[in-house]
Design a protein around this motif. Structure first.
Motif, mmCIF file in Angstrom:
data_model
loop_
_atom_site.group_PDB
_atom_site.id
_atom_site.type_symbol
_atom_site.label_atom_id
_atom_site.label_comp_id
_atom_site.label_asym_id
_atom_site.label_seq_id
_atom_site.Cartn_x
_atom_site.Cartn_y
_atom_site.Cartn_z
ATOM 1 N N ASN A 98 -6.236 -0.452 10.589
ATOM 2 C CA ASN A 98 -4.749 -0.395 10.729
ATOM 3 C C ASN A 98 -4.132 1.236 10.773
ATOM 4 O O ASN A 98 -4.447 1.806 9.562
ATOM 5 C CB ASN A 98 -3.916 -0.995 9.487
ATOM 6 C CG ASN A 98 -2.370 -1.107 9.807
ATOM 7 O OD1 ASN A 98 -1.729 -0.010 10.319
ATOM 8 N ND2 ASN A 98 -1.663 -2.247 9.574
ATOM 9 N N GLU A 99 -4.157 1.771 12.083
ATOM 10 C CA GLU A 99 -3.796 3.165 12.365
ATOM 11 C C GLU A 99 -2.503 3.647 11.375
ATOM 12 O O GLU A 99 -2.363 4.699 10.765
ATOM 13 C CB GLU A 99 -3.534 3.640 13.579
ATOM 14 C CG GLU A 99 -4.760 3.184 14.306
ATOM 15 C CD GLU A 99 -4.905 3.867 15.965
ATOM 16 O OE1 GLU A 99 -3.522 4.320 16.423
ATOM 17 O OE2 GLU A 99 -5.677 3.688 16.540
ATOM 18 N N LEU A 100 -1.573 2.585 11.325
ATOM 19 C CA LEU A 100 -0.401 3.112 10.570
ATOM 20 C C LEU A 100 -0.349 3.341 9.099
ATOM 21 O O LEU A 100 0.064 4.193 8.323
ATOM 22 C CB LEU A 100 0.870 1.909 10.899
ATOM 23 C CG LEU A 100 2.361 2.197 10.161
ATOM 24 C CD1 LEU A 100 2.861 3.676 10.494
ATOM 25 C CD2 LEU A 100 3.178 0.973 10.240
ATOM 26 N N GLN B 168 -3.310 4.234 7.882
ATOM 27 C CA GLN B 168 -4.133 5.206 7.453
ATOM 28 C C GLN B 168 -3.340 6.344 7.727
ATOM 29 O O GLN B 168 -3.596 7.475 6.901
ATOM 30 C CB GLN B 168 -5.263 5.311 8.933
ATOM 31 C CG GLN B 168 -6.221 4.407 8.650
ATOM 32 C CD GLN B 168 -7.134 4.287 10.052
ATOM 33 O OE1 GLN B 168 -6.855 5.074 11.043
ATOM 34 N NE2 GLN B 168 -8.116 3.338 10.023
ATOM 35 N N THR B 169 -2.317 6.603 8.439
ATOM 36 C CA THR B 169 -1.332 7.615 8.596
ATOM 37 C C THR B 169 -0.655 7.428 7.388
ATOM 38 O O THR B 169 -0.132 8.679 6.739
ATOM 39 C CB THR B 169 -0.530 7.593 9.847
ATOM 40 O OG1 THR B 169 -1.296 7.627 10.965
ATOM 41 C CG2 THR B 169 0.370 8.781 9.874
ATOM 42 N N PHE B 170 -0.289 6.443 6.774
ATOM 43 C CA PHE B 170 0.693 6.364 5.707
ATOM 44 C C PHE B 170 -0.028 7.000 4.390
ATOM 45 O O PHE B 170 0.447 7.762 3.388
ATOM 46 C CB PHE B 170 0.880 4.923 5.068
ATOM 47 C CG PHE B 170 1.981 4.914 3.869
ATOM 48 C CD1 PHE B 170 3.169 5.033 4.288
ATOM 49 C CD2 PHE B 170 1.286 4.651 2.677
ATOM 50 C CE1 PHE B 170 3.957 4.888 3.005
ATOM 51 C CE2 PHE B 170 1.885 4.611 1.684
ATOM 52 C CZ PHE B 170 3.543 4.799 1.670
ATOM 53 N N LEU B 171 -1.483 6.645 4.360
ATOM 54 C CA LEU B 171 -2.080 7.076 3.089
ATOM 55 C C LEU B 171 -2.335 8.500 3.214
ATOM 56 O O LEU B 171 -2.303 9.298 2.185
ATOM 57 C CB LEU B 171 -3.650 6.429 3.090
ATOM 58 C CG LEU B 171 -3.532 4.967 2.901
ATOM 59 C CD1 LEU B 171 -5.040 4.517 2.897
ATOM 60 C CD2 LEU B 171 -3.000 4.698 1.447
ATOM 61 N N LYS B 172 -2.390 9.209 4.554
ATOM 62 C CA LYS B 172 -2.588 10.525 4.538
ATOM 63 C C LYS B 172 -1.368 11.304 4.187
ATOM 64 O O LYS B 172 -1.331 12.291 3.418
ATOM 65 C CB LYS B 172 -2.933 11.109 6.113
ATOM 66 C CG LYS B 172 -4.355 10.695 6.457
ATOM 67 C CD LYS B 172 -4.594 11.055 7.843
ATOM 68 C CE LYS B 172 -5.969 10.651 8.319
ATOM 69 N NZ LYS B 172 -6.246 11.251 9.743
ATOM 70 N N ALA B 173 -0.183 10.660 4.656
ATOM 71 C CA ALA B 173 1.202 11.093 3.991
ATOM 72 C C ALA B 173 1.580 11.104 2.655
ATOM 73 O O ALA B 173 2.082 12.087 2.218
ATOM 74 C CB ALA B 173 2.247 10.247 5.113
ATOM 75 N N TYR B 174 1.016 10.060 2.214
ATOM 76 C CA TYR B 174 1.123 10.110 0.514
ATOM 77 C C TYR B 174 0.255 11.174 -0.019
ATOM 78 O O TYR B 174 0.807 11.822 -0.805
ATOM 79 C CB TYR B 174 0.552 8.684 0.128
ATOM 80 C CG TYR B 174 0.695 8.303 -1.357
ATOM 81 C CD1 TYR B 174 1.566 8.142 -2.010
ATOM 82 C CD2 TYR B 174 -0.633 8.556 -2.052
ATOM 83 C CE1 TYR B 174 1.642 7.990 -3.560
ATOM 84 C CE2 TYR B 174 -0.683 8.566 -3.383
ATOM 85 C CZ TYR B 174 0.372 8.489 -4.114
ATOM 86 O OH TYR B 174 0.555 8.358 -5.532
#
Length: 390
Positions: free
Chosen positions: A295-297, A299-305
């Motif tokens: 899930n790319e969203l 993956q991006t959320f974890l990077k943002a976190y």
């Protein structure tokens, strides 16, 4: 290997300590005898049971009876309790440390002057039960030569404010920055760090990142907390349940759109923000699994976190002029090795990073209790109108 919470060794670990930590639908209890944890438990209060009471503070008698019934089941007489440690509630003005529960504190907590939260019940319950302990002793002619009267205390309340004046100042006079952070666990983690590194005194500058449903990042120097974010005020990083700081003009437009009430917008910021808003879950394990499944969203959320947490850690380093001895990562999310490794990789250039997964407020309160009994700490007296100066 993960660290586990332990009760610190103090010069004197004699006495029986009852610990009370109230949540919205639970009452957590711990009982310690001569330094050993005899039990810890969580009393559940159903939604229907809680709904009977108009306000959270109206639940005092119900919860007190539940505690006393449980102690009877465990064959622990009230008169055997030496002191009672309670989770600190929402009250100001206050600094870090331990306080005996007095009338001023009770008045502020019962009135919810500084905020409504179930944690306000803890100190009131502890004080009520301490009075019953002393009455039970008097009725049976029991004296306690070791510790005298049973007294209720709180330790490291969440609204403790020792911020530097420049950290407290907001961009306009109406918006002074305020504190509300995981003071109890953060300070306990600093004490553990000091013990593990052989420090006899608290002579370090460390940044503590507590990461759970909310996140608070605090700067500790020589025992004082010089800067932190407000964990319930919409201030801080993105978390599983919180939006973190939002673009002000967009937030203003939402407020005046007519689509939401004030309470609904507050819920978007605290409770229904972060992972809840994106994925309908407040479990970072769920988000990590989504990311692992492609899930790319997610993956991006974890990077943002990770980036959000690191930005706040870096901001605290700026407050300390870059002179930081260690960065300590704690809270439930600290169990995630992949997230902790990602955070280490981003901010390891500032200072060495150590991980202390989870939190144990019951253990931390008991540790403070034995420090009180051993005379290691100064006990403050709360004044609802005056900040204690140390």
């Amino acid at each position: 290997m993960e660290r586990t919470q332990t009760l610190a060794d103090t010069p004197v670990q004699k006495g029986n300590i009852l610990v009370i930590n109230t949540g919205s639908t639970t009452t957590k209890l711990g009982f310690y005898s001569d330094g050993a944890r005899i039990f810890d438990t969580k009393l559940e209060h159903t939604a229907d049971e809680v709904a009977k009471y108009p306000s959270v503070m109206d639940q005092t008698d119900m919860r007190r009876l539940a505690i006393e019934d449980f102690l009877k089941e465990k064959n622990i007489p009230l008169e055997s309790i030496d002191i009672i440690m309670a989770r600190g509630g929402l009250f100001t003005p206050v600094i870090t440390g331990v306080y005996n529960v007095n009338k001023d504190m009770r008045d502020v907590l019962i009135s919810c002057r500084d905020g409504v939260h179930a944690c306000n019940l803890s100190a009131v319950l502890a004080d009520d039960i301490a009075k019953e302990v002393n009455e039970a002793r008097d009725a049976k002619g029991i004296t306690n030569p070791r510790h005298g009267k049973c007294i209720a205390y709180v330790a490291d309340p969440p609204m403790a404010d020792e911020m530097l004046p420049e950290c407290r100042m907001g961009g306009i006079p109406e918006f002074t920055r305020k504190t509300l952070f995981h003071a109890l666990n953060s300070r306990a983690i600093v004490r553990r760090y000091l013990r593990e590194h052989g420090h006899k005194t608290n002579d370090v500058t460390v940044i503590v990142a507590h990461m759970g449903g909310g996140a608070t990042i605090s700067l500790h120097r020589n025992g004082k907390v010089l800067d932190t974010n407000h964990g319930l005020g919409g201030d801080g990083p993105i978390t599983p349940e919180r939006s973190g700081c939002c673009p002000p003009f967009d937030l203003i437009d939402m407020c005046f759109s007519g689509k939401y009430t004030a309470d609904e917008i507050k819920k978007k910021l605290v409770g229904r923000g972060g992972a809840v808003a994106y994925f309908g879950t407040n479990s970072m394990k769920d988000v990590e699994k989504m990311a692992d499944d492609g899930n790319e969203l997610a993956q991006t959320f974890l990077k943002a976190y990770v980036l959000n947490i690191c930005k706040y850690i870096a901001a605290m380093a700026a407050t300390a002029d870059g002179k930081v001895d260690a960065i300590l990562l704690t809270g439930g999310i600290a169990h995630s090795k992949s997230l902790m490794d990602a955070i280490k990789n981003k901010i390891g250039f500032i200072a060495p990073v150590e991980v202390f997964p989870g939190e144990d407020e019951i253990n931390s309160l008991a540790e403070n209790g034995y420090m009180i009994l051993s005379g290691e700490v100064k006990v403050h007296t709360y004044d609802k109108d005056k900040l204690i100066e140390d």
